[in-house]
Structures are given as structure tokens and as C-alpha cells.
Design an enzyme around this catalytic site. Structure first.
Site, PDB file in Angstrom:
ATOM      1  N   LEU A  28      -4.002 -10.960  -3.434  1.00 61.25           N
ATOM      2  CA  LEU A  28      -3.284  -9.692  -3.460  1.00 61.25           C
ATOM      3  C   LEU A  28      -3.043  -9.315  -4.912  1.00 61.25           C
ATOM      4  CD1 LEU A  28      -0.571 -10.284  -0.691  1.00 61.25           C
ATOM      5  CD2 LEU A  28      -2.418  -8.598  -0.602  1.00 61.25           C
ATOM      6  N   ASP A  29      -3.173  -8.022  -5.231  1.00 56.53           N
ATOM      7  CA  ASP A  29      -2.886  -7.553  -6.583  1.00 56.53           C
ATOM      8  C   ASP A  29      -1.421  -7.819  -6.929  1.00 56.53           C
ATOM      9  OD1 ASP A  29      -5.476  -6.576  -6.871  1.00 56.53           O
ATOM     10  OD2 ASP A  29      -4.939  -4.612  -6.044  1.00 56.53           O
ATOM     11  N   PRO A  30      -1.091  -7.899  -8.213  1.00 54.98           N
ATOM     12  CA  PRO A  30       0.325  -8.084  -8.593  1.00 54.98           C
ATOM     13  C   PRO A  30       1.251  -7.037  -7.986  1.00 54.98           C
ATOM     14  CG  PRO A  30      -1.091  -8.472 -10.484  1.00 54.98           C
ATOM     15  CD  PRO A  30      -1.983  -7.975  -9.383  1.00 54.98           C
ATOM     16  N   LEU A  31       0.765  -5.796  -7.835  1.00 53.38           N
ATOM     17  CA  LEU A  31       1.579  -4.739  -7.236  1.00 53.38           C
ATOM     18  C   LEU A  31       1.910  -5.030  -5.776  1.00 53.38           C
ATOM     19  CD1 LEU A  31       2.606  -1.652  -7.302  1.00 53.38           C
ATOM     20  CD2 LEU A  31       0.344  -1.143  -6.345  1.00 53.38           C
ATOM     21  N   ALA A  32       1.026  -5.746  -5.088  1.00 52.04           N
ATOM     22  CA  ALA A  32       1.147  -5.940  -3.644  1.00 52.04           C
ATOM     23  C   ALA A  32       2.080  -7.091  -3.303  1.00 52.04           C
ATOM     24  CB  ALA A  32      -0.225  -6.187  -3.041  1.00 52.04           C
TER      25      ALA A  32
END
Length: 313
Positions: A46-50
């Protein structure tokens, strides 16, 4: 001189509720350290934003990481309208700003969303981990290099509008592996006519696990500080493999499979499905022994070939 693996032998799956602002690998290393585990891996970054569901596999469970990675996913996400970014999410620099149509309604959006339901073709983001000549696309993107990316087939099982605000839309999405929610929101924004990017993303389903199954890192740290074992929070590897039929074996058939040898059995001797084909969860002596593949033969017999076996605990 042989190398020895540091850490203890831990087997099973831990479902983490990944927090915002950290990488999946960063969480993996943290959890691996908390468990003192010799071997661990996650099943799809998962991306850091997610935030949200991130299954962590330990030991024998890592043998099934690819099957888990191939599973369907579900998300809730927010699309910020009127702004496109380099990365397709709020972590990237703004590249374009356009006016948002006023007074958007669910009725107006429905025919747009219908275009993206079912089987669609999606062009992956340049800021994805897909590789070109051995390098992730995001490395080229950071150098300002654009790589031609053929569209790939994905399936959007569900695309539900949850909320409308003047410049934001909330959605629930269920989709096949390899679907880029950033690209989906960007494409929807283009059809609306104002562009869009992802400003929030939460994974609610992965490998059959939901947020109800997930543990947060702070709770794990608190338990660890008390000196209690975290092993009781692990689930067995077969919990992530329920998409495959179950087959029970015994006697010589079980021993042959455990020795890595295929077996031929008739439908009448099976305690699981009568005509097993494809991948199967194999059980024997009241335990999960691994995955096998059933191959039917012309004489009505079935050959069971061991594919991924787990060590006896």
C-alpha cells in the site's frame, strides 16, 4: 561458512491495519521485529498515503504469498476533483487545475460510473511499481522519463458513490488484483471534465481478510511491552486460501503427498470434492498440509500433484 537466519521460527498470518504515512515495507520490518521472526513478507504494498488491510505472512505462510496477492481487493477512497497531480494522489505535485462542475448529482454521475464497472482496460500510472527493463516505473517517472504503458484488463466488481461534496467524491470499490485506484479516479475525473486525484485511500479487503480481522501496530506494541506473546494473534495459512476447494487425504495417499509424490485416486475414495480440479487445500491427520493440484484423467481417476506443502509443526 554457512549463514544462520536471525530470529525465531514463526508461522502464520497477521492482518495489520496499516497506518497512514509509512510504507508497507516499513510496517513489515516493524512487525517482524516485534515478533522476532526469521522470515516474513507482505502480500501487496500500500502507498504511504493508504491505510487498511495489509496481511503479513510469517514462515511457512510465505509460500502462499502469491496466491494471496492474486486475490480480489476492496477500498474506500476519496477523489479530489479539479486538480491533477504527478502521482495521481495528494503526495504528488500539482500539474493541472480545472473548474469543477457545480451541483454535481448522483444521477448525473451514475452514467459516468457505469462506464468503469465490469471488465475495463486500464493504463497503469507511471508512479506504479510495475517494472520496465527491470526497473519500477516510478524510478523512470522521478527522472522525468515517460514509458509507453499498454492498457491492461482489470475488473471492477463494484463502484459505488458514497458521498458528494463540492469538490470531492467518496467511493467504495471492489476489484481484481492489479487495479490502480489512482488511475481509476483520474479516469473518472477526466470523464467528468475537471480531472481528479486520490486524497484518501483505505483498503477494506485483501486475501479474504477485512478490517474486522486487522490489528493496529500500537496495540501490538502495548501487548509486547507487557511481555505477553503475540503468537496468539496469528491465523493459520489456510485462512487465506478459502477460495480453493478442500480435500482430505489419509493413509498411504497422505504419506505420498507429504513425500512430494503425486497420487491417483478415484472420486469414490475422496472425502472432499468428487471431481477436484485445479488448486486444492489438502488436509490430513487434522491439519493443513498444503496446496495440491487435481488433474482429472480419462478413466475417471484424479491425479493429485503436491504444489506447496507446509512443514509439520
Amino acid at each position: 561458512m554457512s549463514r544462520r537466519h536471525k530470529g525465531r521460527n514463526v508461522n502464520g498470518i497477521l492482518v495489520i491495519d496499516k497506518p497512514i504515512g509509512v510504507t508497507s515495507n516499513g510496517i513489515l520490518q516493524k512487525i517482524k521485529q516485534l515478533y522476532g521472526a526469521a522470515k516474513a513478507g507482505h502480500t501487496g504494498a500500500l502507498d504511504p498515503l493508504a491505510t487498511g488491510v495489509l496481511p503479513i505472512c510469517f514462515g511457512e505462510a510465505t509460500k502462499f504469498s502469491q496466491m494471496m496477492l492474486d486475490s480480489d481487493k476492496a477500498y474506500v477512497t476519496t477523489a479530489k476533483l479539479g486538480i491533477r497531480t504527478e502521482t495521481g494522489d495528494s503526495e504528488g505535485a500539482e500539474v493541472e487545475r480545472r473548474p469543477v462542475p457545480e451541483g454535481l448529482t448522483a444521477a448525473e454521475l451514475e452514467p459516468i460510473l457505469e462506464q468503469f464497472r465490469g471488465d475495463i482496460q486500464q493504463v497503469p500510472s507511471m508512479y506504479s511499481a510495475l517494472k520496465h527493463q527491470g526497473k519500477p516505473l516510478y524510478e523512470y517517472a522521478r527522472q522525468g522519463i515517460e514509458i509507453d504503458r499498454p492498457a491492461r484488463p482489470v475488473t471492477i466488481y463494484e463502484l459505488t458513490l458514497l458521498a458528494i461534496r463540492p469538490d470531492e467524491l467518496d467511493f467504495a470499490v471492489k476489484c481484481t488484483k492489479g487495479t490502480y485506484i489512482r488511475s481509476l479516479m483520474e479516469d473518472i475525473g477526466e470523464v467528468i471534465g475537471c480531472g481528479a486525484h486520490v486524497s484518501a485511500l483505505r483498503r477494506t479487503l485483501a486475501s479474504g481478510f477485512t478490517l474486522d480481522d486487522a490489528r493496529n501496530v500500537e496495540m501490538l506494541e502495548q501487548v509486547r511491552e507487557t511481555g505477553e506473546s503475540l503468537d496468539g494473534l496469528l491465523v493459520k495459512p489456510d485462512a487465506a486460501l478459502t477460495m480453493f476447494p478442500e480435500l482430505a487425504l489419509d493413509g498411504q495417499n497422505l504419506q505420498s503427498i507429504l513425500n512430494g509424490q503425486p497420487v491417483r485416486i478415484s472420486g469414490q475414495s475422496l472425502t472432499g470434492p468428487q471431481s477436484p480440479t485445479g488448486l486444492l487445500r489438502l488436509y490430513g491427520e487434522n491439519r493443513f498440509v498444503g496446496l495440491g493440484e487435481g488433474q482429472p484423467e480419462a478413466d475417471g481417476m484424479v491425479t493429485i500433484i503436491p504444489r506447496r506443502l507446509v512443514a509439520s509443526s
